[in-house]
Design a protein around this motif. Structure first.
Motif, PDB file in Angstrom:
ATOM      1  N   HIS A 174      -7.975   4.681  -8.017  1.00 40.80           N
ATOM      2  CA  HIS A 174      -8.385   4.657  -6.983  1.00 40.80           C
ATOM      3  C   HIS A 174      -8.081   5.014  -5.504  1.00 40.80           C
ATOM      4  CE1 HIS A 174     -10.127   2.449 -10.808  1.00 40.80           C
ATOM      5  NE2 HIS A 174      -8.945   1.487 -10.843  1.00 40.80           N
ATOM      6  N   ASP A 175      -8.138   5.377  -5.724  1.00 44.02           N
ATOM      7  CA  ASP A 175      -8.516   5.946  -4.647  1.00 44.02           C
ATOM      8  C   ASP A 175      -9.358   5.559  -3.444  1.00 44.02           C
ATOM      9  OD1 ASP A 175      -7.330   7.408  -1.837  1.00 44.02           O
ATOM     10  OD2 ASP A 175      -8.554   9.523  -2.657  1.00 44.02           O
ATOM     11  N   LEU A 176      -8.861   4.833  -2.611  1.00 45.48           N
ATOM     12  CA  LEU A 176      -9.648   4.150  -1.583  1.00 45.48           C
ATOM     13  C   LEU A 176      -9.219   4.197   0.005  1.00 45.48           C
ATOM     14  CD1 LEU A 176      -7.439   0.790  -1.103  1.00 45.48           C
ATOM     15  CD2 LEU A 176      -9.314   1.260  -3.048  1.00 45.48           C
ATOM     16  N   SER A 177      -8.934   5.755  -0.033  1.00 49.29           N
ATOM     17  CA  SER A 177      -8.990   6.956   1.446  1.00 49.29           C
ATOM     18  C   SER A 177     -10.625   7.225   1.578  1.00 49.29           C
ATOM     19  CB  SER A 177      -8.755   8.104   1.195  1.00 49.29           C
ATOM     20  OG  SER A 177      -9.409   8.627   0.320  1.00 49.29           O
ATOM     21  N   ARG A 178     -12.017   7.120   0.382  1.00 50.67           N
ATOM     22  CA  ARG A 178     -12.757   6.861   1.180  1.00 50.67           C
ATOM     23  C   ARG A 178     -13.466   6.473   0.898  1.00 50.67           C
ATOM     24  NH1 ARG A 178     -13.432  12.660   2.226  1.00 50.67           N
ATOM     25  NH2 ARG A 178     -11.640  13.949   1.452  1.00 50.67           N
ATOM     26  N   THR A 179     -13.334   5.228   0.950  1.00 49.66           N
ATOM     27  CA  THR A 179     -14.337   3.832   0.876  1.00 49.66           C
ATOM     28  C   THR A 179     -14.425   2.791   1.366  1.00 49.66           C
ATOM     29  OG1 THR A 179     -12.307   2.370  -0.085  1.00 49.66           O
ATOM     30  CG2 THR A 179     -12.764   3.661  -2.021  1.00 49.66           C
ATOM     31  N   GLU A 180     -15.793   2.553   1.416  1.00 46.62           N
ATOM     32  CA  GLU A 180     -15.695   0.716   2.501  1.00 46.62           C
ATOM     33  C   GLU A 180     -14.627  -0.477   2.942  1.00 46.62           C
ATOM     34  OE1 GLU A 180     -18.680   0.584   4.555  1.00 46.62           O
ATOM     35  OE2 GLU A 180     -19.193   2.888   3.811  1.00 46.62           O
ATOM     36  N   ARG A 181     -14.328   0.029   1.731  1.00 50.73           N
ATOM     37  CA  ARG A 181     -12.857  -1.467   2.335  1.00 50.73           C
ATOM     38  C   ARG A 181     -12.395  -0.936   2.935  1.00 50.73           C
ATOM     39  NH1 ARG A 181      -8.617  -2.531  -3.148  1.00 50.73           N
ATOM     40  NH2 ARG A 181      -7.461  -3.847  -0.917  1.00 50.73           N
ATOM     41  N   LYS A 227      -5.144  -1.879   8.334  1.00 53.30           N
ATOM     42  CA  LYS A 227      -3.997  -2.169   9.566  1.00 53.30           C
ATOM     43  C   LYS A 227      -2.365  -1.176   8.807  1.00 53.30           C
ATOM     44  CE  LYS A 227      -0.719  -5.237  11.500  1.00 53.30           C
ATOM     45  NZ  LYS A 227      -0.674  -6.968  11.678  1.00 53.30           N
ATOM     46  N   SER A 228      -2.176  -1.336   6.976  1.00 56.49           N
ATOM     47  CA  SER A 228      -1.246  -0.774   6.239  1.00 56.49           C
ATOM     48  C   SER A 228      -1.129   0.564   6.721  1.00 56.49           C
ATOM     49  CB  SER A 228      -1.319  -1.218   5.293  1.00 56.49           C
ATOM     50  OG  SER A 228      -1.040  -3.088   5.105  1.00 56.49           O
ATOM     51  N   TYR A 229      -2.727   0.988   6.534  1.00 55.43           N
ATOM     52  CA  TYR A 229      -3.504   2.838   6.396  1.00 55.43           C
ATOM     53  C   TYR A 229      -3.081   3.365   7.909  1.00 55.43           C
ATOM     54  CZ  TYR A 229      -5.439   6.957   6.389  1.00 55.43           C
ATOM     55  OH  TYR A 229      -6.201   8.578   6.632  1.00 55.43           O
ATOM     56  N   ALA A 230      -2.874   2.992   8.506  1.00 59.03           N
ATOM     57  CA  ALA A 230      -3.115   2.959  10.235  1.00 59.03           C
ATOM     58  C   ALA A 230      -1.215   3.388  10.818  1.00 59.03           C
ATOM     59  CB  ALA A 230      -3.252   2.075  11.553  1.00 59.03           C
ATOM     60  N   GLN A 231      -0.733   2.411   9.805  1.00 50.38           N
ATOM     61  CA  GLN A 231       0.695   2.095  10.010  1.00 50.38           C
ATOM     62  C   GLN A 231       1.461   3.238   9.606  1.00 50.38           C
ATOM     63  OE1 GLN A 231       2.219  -2.201   9.406  1.00 50.38           O
ATOM     64  NE2 GLN A 231       1.368  -2.510  11.487  1.00 50.38           N
ATOM     65  N   LEU A 232       1.009   3.433   8.179  1.00 50.09           N
ATOM     66  CA  LEU A 232       1.658   4.807   7.393  1.00 50.09           C
ATOM     67  C   LEU A 232       1.563   5.642   7.979  1.00 50.09           C
ATOM     68  CD1 LEU A 232       1.480   2.726   3.642  1.00 50.09           C
ATOM     69  CD2 LEU A 232       3.367   2.555   5.164  1.00 50.09           C
ATOM     70  N   LYS A 233       0.454   5.959   8.272  1.00 51.28           N
ATOM     71  CA  LYS A 233      -0.045   7.075   8.763  1.00 51.28           C
ATOM     72  C   LYS A 233       0.808   7.180   9.202  1.00 51.28           C
ATOM     73  CE  LYS A 233      -4.247   9.963   9.532  1.00 51.28           C
ATOM     74  NZ  LYS A 233      -3.306  11.026  10.043  1.00 51.28           N
ATOM     75  N   SER A 234       0.696   6.973  10.885  1.00 51.07           N
ATOM     76  CA  SER A 234       1.303   6.902  11.958  1.00 51.07           C
ATOM     77  C   SER A 234       3.381   7.548  11.676  1.00 51.07           C
ATOM     78  CB  SER A 234       1.442   5.598  12.771  1.00 51.07           C
ATOM     79  OG  SER A 234       2.715   5.340  14.162  1.00 51.07           O
ATOM     80  N   PHE A 292       0.644  -1.268   0.322  1.00 53.78           N
ATOM     81  CA  PHE A 292       0.175   0.061   0.142  1.00 53.78           C
ATOM     82  C   PHE A 292       0.455   1.228  -0.276  1.00 53.78           C
ATOM     83  CE2 PHE A 292      -2.426  -3.687   1.702  1.00 53.78           C
ATOM     84  CZ  PHE A 292      -3.826  -3.290   0.694  1.00 53.78           C
ATOM     85  N   LYS A 293       0.236   2.187  -0.906  1.00 48.66           N
ATOM     86  CA  LYS A 293       0.688   3.869  -0.184  1.00 48.66           C
ATOM     87  C   LYS A 293       0.169   4.914   0.288  1.00 48.66           C
ATOM     88  CE  LYS A 293       2.932   7.176  -4.321  1.00 48.66           C
ATOM     89  NZ  LYS A 293       2.991   6.719  -5.748  1.00 48.66           N
ATOM     90  N   LEU A 294       0.237   5.313   0.676  1.00 47.12           N
ATOM     91  CA  LEU A 294      -0.230   6.170   1.547  1.00 47.12           C
ATOM     92  C   LEU A 294       0.569   7.845   0.923  1.00 47.12           C
ATOM     93  CD1 LEU A 294      -2.587   7.960   3.495  1.00 47.12           C
ATOM     94  CD2 LEU A 294      -1.027   7.740   5.318  1.00 47.12           C
ATOM     95  N   TYR A 295      -0.353   8.556   0.889  1.00 50.75           N
ATOM     96  CA  TYR A 295       0.397  10.287   1.124  1.00 50.75           C
ATOM     97  C   TYR A 295      -0.661  11.248   1.888  1.00 50.75           C
ATOM     98  CZ  TYR A 295       0.389   9.525  -4.763  1.00 50.75           C
ATOM     99  OH  TYR A 295       0.975   9.317  -5.716  1.00 50.75           O
ATOM    100  N   SER A 296       0.555  12.308   2.133  1.00 56.30           N
ATOM    101  CA  SER A 296       0.346  12.663   3.125  1.00 56.30           C
ATOM    102  C   SER A 296      -0.867  13.940   3.216  1.00 56.30           C
ATOM    103  CB  SER A 296       1.128  13.845   3.818  1.00 56.30           C
ATOM    104  OG  SER A 296       1.742  14.234   2.786  1.00 56.30           O
ATOM    105  N   THR A 297      -0.993  13.455   1.264  1.00 56.78           N
ATOM    106  CA  THR A 297      -2.765  14.547   1.429  1.00 56.78           C
ATOM    107  C   THR A 297      -3.574  13.802   1.958  1.00 56.78           C
ATOM    108  OG1 THR A 297      -1.919  14.072  -0.811  1.00 56.78           O
ATOM    109  CG2 THR A 297      -1.969  16.622   0.209  1.00 56.78           C
ATOM    110  N   GLY A 298      -3.705  12.408   2.135  1.00 56.36           N
ATOM    111  CA  GLY A 298      -4.602  11.761   2.082  1.00 56.36           C
ATOM    112  C   GLY A 298      -4.893  10.177   1.238  1.00 56.36           C
ATOM    113  N   GLU A 299      -4.818  10.692  -0.052  1.00 59.74           N
ATOM    114  CA  GLU A 299      -5.102   9.677  -1.238  1.00 59.74           C
ATOM    115  C   GLU A 299      -4.082   8.321  -0.695  1.00 59.74           C
ATOM    116  OE1 GLU A 299      -3.274  12.460  -1.682  1.00 59.74           O
ATOM    117  OE2 GLU A 299      -5.191  13.078  -3.300  1.00 59.74           O
ATOM    118  N   PHE A 300      -5.133   6.828  -0.811  1.00 62.18           N
ATOM    119  CA  PHE A 300      -4.161   5.792   0.608  1.00 62.18           C
ATOM    120  C   PHE A 300      -4.421   4.518  -1.445  1.00 62.18           C
ATOM    121  CE2 PHE A 300      -5.021   2.137   2.379  1.00 62.18           C
ATOM    122  CZ  PHE A 300      -4.183   1.621   2.722  1.00 62.18           C
ATOM    123  N   PHE A 301      -3.919   3.998  -1.792  1.00 60.04           N
ATOM    124  CA  PHE A 301      -3.114   2.827  -2.807  1.00 60.04           C
ATOM    125  C   PHE A 301      -2.956   1.311  -2.482  1.00 60.04           C
ATOM    126  CE2 PHE A 301      -3.344   6.879  -4.709  1.00 60.04           C
ATOM    127  CZ  PHE A 301      -4.090   7.076  -5.727  1.00 60.04           C
TER     128      PHE A 301
END
Length: 476
Positions: free
Chosen positions: A413-420, A429-436, A394-403
């Protein structure tokens, strides 16, 4: 007489032992040749899945050495070079936006603020040189005229770049402006890349008896597109010219490898190849005239200045028959700040005290040795205020986009605002770790000067427009 004979015998023994002692003390640390290609991404390298066929020598080095699948640089040349040379992230050093002091003036790569890897290796007993391009100092400014030596390069052969109106301005290919150890060369009728390669071969000949570090900061394949000695006189499209430039760069790398073989230093010379950012698509962005390479049936439209994978995830190829071994492919996540501590590790050189080095040494991976601790689970880069971080998937941008790069390598396909993201544990889990990790990083350090590049001026203009727009909305 007896005493005289004893004295002669002792002296003879001493003299006989001298060569043995000298041999025992011979410095066997590896030579290092670090090649930084200019403005060409994975879309042009067959060993990374490209459908082009312009890099046979580089491909052979990849197939007989070590290549990393993921190596993060920054999306433009000067920020990558600063990160590479210092081992520090752009937010740490403050050099987070493109700036070319040789063209725009102003601030520069200051040896009093930052320590270059060449200085570290030089101080550890290596001979050091640079050949090719240098753009982060203005070598025509009296205050910076000795910058190359101050940064630790004992010898050099360079296209120095110059301000608009100066004879050196953009004069890098045919009849190039070249300075070698303080003197301008006569180059009429010559092709710049040939000059820089010839210099490196001569350098290897005269320094093969002592460990050396040669930094080949190539000028190919930077635009404008030009004919090379292999296709001069032929009618070619811009894309065909670009392909020819890459093919010629590959030919020159082949010459370097052949010279290493002939000099008998190949087995103890570690060769690195990495580009500074993705392909420069030029001004024509339609699919057939784009300078992008074809990969998976598609001509790449992303590259330089893009924080998408095509702009920042570059080939990293390392070859040395004895020390690196045969073909290996690594999924370890590398970023270009890792180069400085890696070179220092290979050279058995201490890192500078009192300086925060963000990179980590991947020398154990190069030498196929076990690590004493796990490799990090992410790599990072940035441009200006925008940062990006990724793990294996996974890849996270500081502007919020998540792929999810495993399913969506083109980041459509930005996953940051999806139900997934809310329901799938792996993604969450990946989103939380990368954002941290992103949240833990400090603000950009400030330099005592302002960036003056076209890119910097555009960013500033955009910010001014946003401020006016916000003020207007508040006023309403």
């Amino acid at each position: 007489m007896k005493r005289l004979i004893q004295t002669v015998c002792l002296c003879s023994c001493f003299l006989i032992c001298l060569p043995v002692q000298a041999e025992e003390k011979k410095d066997t640390r590896p030579n290092i040749i670090f090649i930084l290609l200019d403005n060409v991404g994975k879309d042009w390298f067959r060993c990374y899945g490209s459908e082009e066929n312009q890099t046979p020598n580089i491909d052979h080095l990849a197939y007989t050495g070590l290549r990393f699948r993921n190596c993060y640089v920054t999306p433009v040349c000067s920020t990558t070079r600063h990160m590479l040379l210092t081992g520090r992230y752009p937010f740490r050093s403050g050099w987070h936006t493109h700036h070319d002091p040789a063209i725009y003036g102003g601030g520069y790569f200051d040896w009093n603020r930052e320590i270059c890897f060449a200085r570290i290796l030089r101080d550890a007993g290596y001979s050091t040189c640079i050949s090719g391009k240098w753009q982060i100092n203005d070598l025509f400014d009296p205050a910076q005229k000795d910058a190359i030596q101050e940064h630790g390069f004992e010898e050099y052969c360079l296209f120095p770049e110059g301000m608009k109106g100066h004879p050196a301005h953009k004069q890098r290919y045919w009849d190039p402006y070249v300075i070698q150890n303080g003197k301008q060369l006569e180059t009429k009728g010559k092709f710049g890349p040939d000059i820089f390669t010839d210099y490196l071969i001569d350098y290897m000949k005269t320094h093969r008896d002592k460990p050396f570090c040669a930094y080949y900061s190539a000028i190919l394949t930077h635009i404008p597109v030009v004919h090379t000695p292999h296709n001069i006189g032929k009618e070619l499209t811009p894309r065909e010219q670009f392909a020819g430039m890459l093919n010629y760069s590959d030919f020159l790398i082949g010459r370097l490898v052949k010279a290493m073989d002939e000099l008998g230093i190949r087995e103890n010379t570690i060769l690195f190849i990495v580009p500074d950012n993705g392909t420069d698509n030029g001004t024509d962005q339609n699919s057939e005239q784009s300078l992008g390479g074809r990969i998976n049936g598609r001509i790449s439209a992303e590259g330089i200045y893009s924080l998408k994978e095509q702009g920042i995830n570059m080939p990293l190829i390392i070859n040395c028959p004895r020390l690196v071994g045969t073909e290996r492919i690594s999924d370890d996540l590398i970023d270009i700040a890792d180069v400085l501590p890696t070179l220092a590790d290979l050279a058995n050189a201490p890192l500078p005290e009192g300086v925060t080095i963000d990179g980590k040494s991947f020398a154990p991976q190069i030498l196929n040795q076990p690590r004493t601790e796990p490799w990090r689970s992410w790599c990072l880069t940035q441009y200006y205020k925008q940062r990006v971080i990724r793990d294996q998937r996974f890849k996270l941008y500081s502007t919020g986009e998540f792929f999810d790069l495993s399913e969506d390598p083109l980041e459509q396909h930005d996953l940051s605002r999806t139900e997934r993201l809310k329901t799938e544990n792996t993604s969450l889990k990946s989103y939380a770790q990368l954002k941290s990790v992103l949240d833990s990083l400090p603000e950009n350090a400030k330099l005592p000067w302002e960036f003056r590049s076209i890119s910097a001026r555009r960013i500033k203009a955009q910010e001014e427009l946003m401020k006016k727009s916000e003020a207007s909305e508040k006023g309403q």
